[in-house]
Design a protein around this motif. Structure first.
Motif, PDB file in Angstrom:
ATOM      1  N   ARG A  93       0.733  -1.208   0.018  1.00  0.00           N
ATOM      2  CA  ARG A  93      -0.068  -0.138   0.060  1.00  0.00           C
ATOM      3  C   ARG A  93       0.911   1.183  -0.026  1.00  0.00           C
ATOM      4  NH1 ARG A  93      -2.898  -0.545   5.332  1.00  0.00           N
ATOM      5  NH2 ARG A  93      -0.492  -1.217   5.839  1.00  0.00           N
ATOM      6  N   ILE A  94       0.657   2.112  -0.969  1.00  0.00           N
ATOM      7  CA  ILE A  94       1.239   3.175  -1.078  1.00  0.00           C
ATOM      8  C   ILE A  94       0.213   4.670  -1.075  1.00  0.00           C
ATOM      9  CG2 ILE A  94       2.549   5.042  -2.612  1.00  0.00           C
ATOM     10  CD1 ILE A  94       4.273   2.464  -1.462  1.00  0.00           C
ATOM     11  N   ASN A 100      -0.717   9.616  -9.910  1.00  0.00           N
ATOM     12  CA  ASN A 100      -0.159   9.433 -11.337  1.00  0.00           C
ATOM     13  C   ASN A 100       1.241   8.957 -11.813  1.00  0.00           C
ATOM     14  OD1 ASN A 100      -2.844   9.636 -12.527  1.00  0.00           O
ATOM     15  ND2 ASN A 100      -2.519  11.791 -12.801  1.00  0.00           N
ATOM     16  N   LEU A 101       2.015   9.790 -10.895  1.00  0.00           N
ATOM     17  CA  LEU A 101       3.472   9.571 -10.977  1.00  0.00           C
ATOM     18  C   LEU A 101       3.998   8.354 -10.099  1.00  0.00           C
ATOM     19  CD1 LEU A 101       4.965  13.033 -10.472  1.00  0.00           C
ATOM     20  CD2 LEU A 101       5.107  11.906 -12.492  1.00  0.00           C
ATOM     21  N   ALA A 102       3.179   8.095  -9.068  1.00  0.00           N
ATOM     22  CA  ALA A 102       3.398   6.888  -8.253  1.00  0.00           C
ATOM     23  C   ALA A 102       3.094   5.729  -8.739  1.00  0.00           C
ATOM     24  CB  ALA A 102       2.708   7.043  -6.903  1.00  0.00           C
ATOM     25  N   GLU A 103       1.943   5.664  -9.523  1.00  0.00           N
ATOM     26  CA  GLU A 103       1.445   4.683 -10.431  1.00  0.00           C
ATOM     27  C   GLU A 103       2.367   4.183 -11.510  1.00  0.00           C
ATOM     28  OE1 GLU A 103      -2.705   5.299 -11.455  1.00  0.00           O
ATOM     29  OE2 GLU A 103      -3.473   4.683  -9.546  1.00  0.00           O
ATOM     30  N   LEU A 109       8.253  -0.302 -12.381  1.00  0.00           N
ATOM     31  CA  LEU A 109       9.114  -1.146 -11.646  1.00  0.00           C
ATOM     32  C   LEU A 109       8.539  -2.667 -11.595  1.00  0.00           C
ATOM     33  CD1 LEU A 109      11.301  -1.228  -9.213  1.00  0.00           C
ATOM     34  CD2 LEU A 109       9.439  -1.078  -7.824  1.00  0.00           C
ATOM     35  N   GLU A 110       7.076  -2.967 -11.882  1.00  0.00           N
ATOM     36  CA  GLU A 110       6.691  -4.106 -12.143  1.00  0.00           C
ATOM     37  C   GLU A 110       6.587  -4.735 -13.397  1.00  0.00           C
ATOM     38  OE1 GLU A 110       2.986  -3.552  -9.765  1.00  0.00           O
ATOM     39  OE2 GLU A 110       3.879  -2.858  -8.014  1.00  0.00           O
ATOM     40  N   GLY A 111       7.164  -4.014 -14.281  1.00  0.00           N
ATOM     41  CA  GLY A 111       7.158  -4.728 -15.668  1.00  0.00           C
ATOM     42  C   GLY A 111       5.989  -4.255 -16.541  1.00  0.00           C
ATOM     43  N   GLY A 112       4.935  -3.456 -16.180  1.00  0.00           N
ATOM     44  CA  GLY A 112       3.900  -2.928 -16.686  1.00  0.00           C
ATOM     45  C   GLY A 112       2.692  -3.567 -16.068  1.00  0.00           C
ATOM     46  N   GLU A 113       2.469  -4.614 -15.255  1.00  0.00           N
ATOM     47  CA  GLU A 113       1.060  -4.808 -14.657  1.00  0.00           C
ATOM     48  C   GLU A 113       1.210  -4.378 -13.278  1.00  0.00           C
ATOM     49  OE1 GLU A 113      -1.563  -8.678 -13.597  1.00  0.00           O
ATOM     50  OE2 GLU A 113       0.259  -8.809 -14.914  1.00  0.00           O
ATOM     51  N   LEU A 114       0.528  -3.197 -12.708  1.00  0.00           N
ATOM     52  CA  LEU A 114       0.451  -2.830 -11.509  1.00  0.00           C
ATOM     53  C   LEU A 114      -0.192  -3.613 -10.528  1.00  0.00           C
ATOM     54  CD1 LEU A 114       1.202  -0.192  -9.892  1.00  0.00           C
ATOM     55  CD2 LEU A 114      -0.822   0.864 -10.451  1.00  0.00           C
ATOM     56  N   THR A 115       0.321  -3.871  -9.458  1.00  0.00           N
ATOM     57  CA  THR A 115      -0.146  -4.617  -8.034  1.00  0.00           C
ATOM     58  C   THR A 115       0.053  -3.736  -7.028  1.00  0.00           C
ATOM     59  OG1 THR A 115       2.044  -5.711  -7.714  1.00  0.00           O
ATOM     60  CG2 THR A 115       0.659  -6.816  -9.302  1.00  0.00           C
ATOM     61  N   THR A 116       0.855  -2.929  -7.033  1.00  0.00           N
ATOM     62  CA  THR A 116       0.955  -1.930  -5.786  1.00  0.00           C
ATOM     63  C   THR A 116      -0.553  -1.124  -5.624  1.00  0.00           C
ATOM     64  OG1 THR A 116       3.277  -1.730  -6.182  1.00  0.00           O
ATOM     65  CG2 THR A 116       2.291  -0.179  -4.793  1.00  0.00           C
ATOM     66  N   LYS A 117      -0.797  -1.058  -4.392  1.00  0.00           N
ATOM     67  CA  LYS A 117      -2.199  -0.255  -4.510  1.00  0.00           C
ATOM     68  C   LYS A 117      -1.923   1.154  -3.879  1.00  0.00           C
ATOM     69  CE  LYS A 117      -4.277  -4.618  -2.550  1.00  0.00           C
ATOM     70  NZ  LYS A 117      -2.607  -5.185  -2.736  1.00  0.00           N
ATOM     71  N   VAL A 118      -2.138   2.083  -5.040  1.00  0.00           N
ATOM     72  CA  VAL A 118      -1.841   3.615  -4.628  1.00  0.00           C
ATOM     73  C   VAL A 118      -3.002   4.331  -4.279  1.00  0.00           C
ATOM     74  CG1 VAL A 118      -0.902   5.683  -5.806  1.00  0.00           C
ATOM     75  CG2 VAL A 118       0.100   3.301  -6.414  1.00  0.00           C
ATOM     76  N   SER A 119      -3.138   4.912  -3.179  1.00  0.00           N
ATOM     77  CA  SER A 119      -4.397   5.700  -2.607  1.00  0.00           C
ATOM     78  C   SER A 119      -4.018   7.117  -2.717  1.00  0.00           C
ATOM     79  CB  SER A 119      -4.471   5.237  -1.468  1.00  0.00           C
ATOM     80  OG  SER A 119      -5.030   3.638  -1.501  1.00  0.00           O
ATOM     81  N   HIS A 120      -4.786   7.847  -2.813  1.00  0.00           N
ATOM     82  CA  HIS A 120      -4.683   9.481  -2.613  1.00  0.00           C
ATOM     83  C   HIS A 120      -5.087  10.122  -1.566  1.00  0.00           C
ATOM     84  CE1 HIS A 120      -5.830  13.733  -3.358  1.00  0.00           C
ATOM     85  NE2 HIS A 120      -4.868  13.676  -4.265  1.00  0.00           N
ATOM     86  N   VAL A 121      -4.263  11.018  -0.712  1.00  0.00           N
ATOM     87  CA  VAL A 121      -4.496  11.953   0.113  1.00  0.00           C
ATOM     88  C   VAL A 121      -4.115  13.382  -0.159  1.00  0.00           C
ATOM     89  CG1 VAL A 121      -4.753   9.989   1.957  1.00  0.00           C
ATOM     90  CG2 VAL A 121      -2.538  11.231   1.526  1.00  0.00           C
ATOM     91  N   ALA A 130       2.297   5.746   9.945  1.00  0.00           N
ATOM     92  CA  ALA A 130       1.971   5.641  11.231  1.00  0.00           C
ATOM     93  C   ALA A 130       0.642   5.330  11.885  1.00  0.00           C
ATOM     94  CB  ALA A 130       2.480   6.885  12.092  1.00  0.00           C
ATOM     95  N   LEU A 131      -0.359   5.792  11.027  1.00  0.00           N
ATOM     96  CA  LEU A 131      -1.840   5.629  11.117  1.00  0.00           C
ATOM     97  C   LEU A 131      -2.304   4.387  10.497  1.00  0.00           C
ATOM     98  CD1 LEU A 131      -3.078   9.537  10.935  1.00  0.00           C
ATOM     99  CD2 LEU A 131      -2.434   8.273  12.979  1.00  0.00           C
ATOM    100  N   GLY A 132      -1.474   3.626  10.013  1.00  0.00           N
ATOM    101  CA  GLY A 132      -1.814   2.424   9.576  1.00  0.00           C
ATOM    102  C   GLY A 132      -2.386   2.379   8.037  1.00  0.00           C
ATOM    103  N   LEU A 133      -2.448   3.340   7.493  1.00  0.00           N
ATOM    104  CA  LEU A 133      -2.837   3.433   5.922  1.00  0.00           C
ATOM    105  C   LEU A 133      -2.351   2.955   4.797  1.00  0.00           C
ATOM    106  CD1 LEU A 133      -4.570   6.991   6.197  1.00  0.00           C
ATOM    107  CD2 LEU A 133      -5.871   4.582   6.414  1.00  0.00           C
ATOM    108  N   ALA A 134      -0.684   2.840   5.189  1.00  0.00           N
ATOM    109  CA  ALA A 134       0.323   2.579   4.035  1.00  0.00           C
ATOM    110  C   ALA A 134       1.311   1.956   4.687  1.00  0.00           C
ATOM    111  CB  ALA A 134       0.624   3.846   3.276  1.00  0.00           C
TER     112      ALA A 134
END
Length: 265
Positions: A93-94, A100-103, A109-121, A130-134
């Motif tokens: 979780r990121i 957009n830049l993170a994704e 990094l993952e060779g074209g298939e995004l498995t990382t969960k990118v969330s916006h704040v 520290a709050l357990g969101l990422a």
């Protein structure tokens, strides 16, 4: 705006101001919106961060790098996690305001298939872990004080960024943009250099010119004493004291350093 000669009156709580001495209007927008307005709207020129331009995928002309607001967009993780390789965050979780830049970064990094969960704040990104969101964040780092206070460390660099001057590719006011661009570059250059004047024995001129070569070459004038010359030159501000020491060591006198308010190079 003041230093490049634009005068305007801005009413209380108003986001638009008309210049009183030039045919233009100034629009005050959040930095995160400026690139979009310059790309898609009727805004001809704007000032924002290079990171914002990349995040919004704005198709604009980069007219000048302004040299301030320098920082880095980085992947960060808690020190306590002991993560040292960014690949260890793949699929986790990121949290970021630069989704957009993170994704794009993790997709590559993952060779074209995004498995990382990118969330916006939109704010307080550094608190997400520290709050357990990422498990990690993507955020801007300037001095690193906020990052370290939150118990985070840099794992990987995504991009270097700074404030840039951007232009609309379809503007119908290119002549005015050229004038503003030239004025802005003049103010920026003036902030980087100082004007130095000194007197030097004529037989030491060649040695002095090696110390102060100037932008093109020094301006040299004869004094009433034919054995002495007056030299005027531009020098970089961080080098002022070192240059003064070196000139004094070869016999220069009356060394003066003056501030440059504006210039054209």
């Amino acid at each position: 705006m003041k230093e490049i000669g634009i005068k305007y009156r801005r009413g209380h709580r108003l986001d638009v101001a008309l210049s009183t001495n030039m045919p233009l209007a100034l629009v005050f927008l959040p930095a995160s919106d400026i690139a979009k307005y310059v790309d898609k709207g009727n805004v001809d020129i704007g000032i924002t961060g290079m990171d914002i331009v990349e995040e919004s995928s704005a198709d604009v002309n980069i007219l000048a790098h302004l040299g301030f607001g320098k920082c880095q967009l980085c992947v960060q993780a808690p020190v306590s996690s002991k993560i040292k390789d960014v690949k260890d965050l793949s699929g986790k979780r990121i949290v970021t305001s630069f989704t957009n830049l993170a994704e794009k970064y993790f997709r590559d990094l993952e060779g074209g298939e995004l498995t990382t969960k990118v969330s916006h704040v939109s704010g307080s990104v550094e608190a997400a872990c520290a709050l357990g969101l990422a498990d990690g964040i993507v955020d801007l780092v300037e001095t690193g004080e906020t990052m370290r206070a939150a118990g985070l460390e840099i794992i990987s660099l995504i991009m270097d960024t700074q404030t840039v001057l951007i232009g609309n590719k379809h503007t119908t006011h290119q002549d005015l943009i050229d004038i503003l661009q030239t004025r802005i570059k003049g103010v920026i250059t003036a902030g980087l250099y100082s004007s130095m004047e000194y007197n030097i024995p004529a037989d030491k001129l060649a040695e002095a010119c090696k110390i102060t070569p100037g932008m093109t070459s020094p301006t040299v004038a004869h004094l009433s004493d034919e054995n002495w010359l007056a030299v005027k030159v531009m020098i970089k501000k961080p080098e002022v004291n070192d240059i003064m020491d070196r000139l004094e060591n070869i016999g220069a006198t009356n060394i003066m350093v003056l501030e440059i308010q504006n210039c054209r190079m």
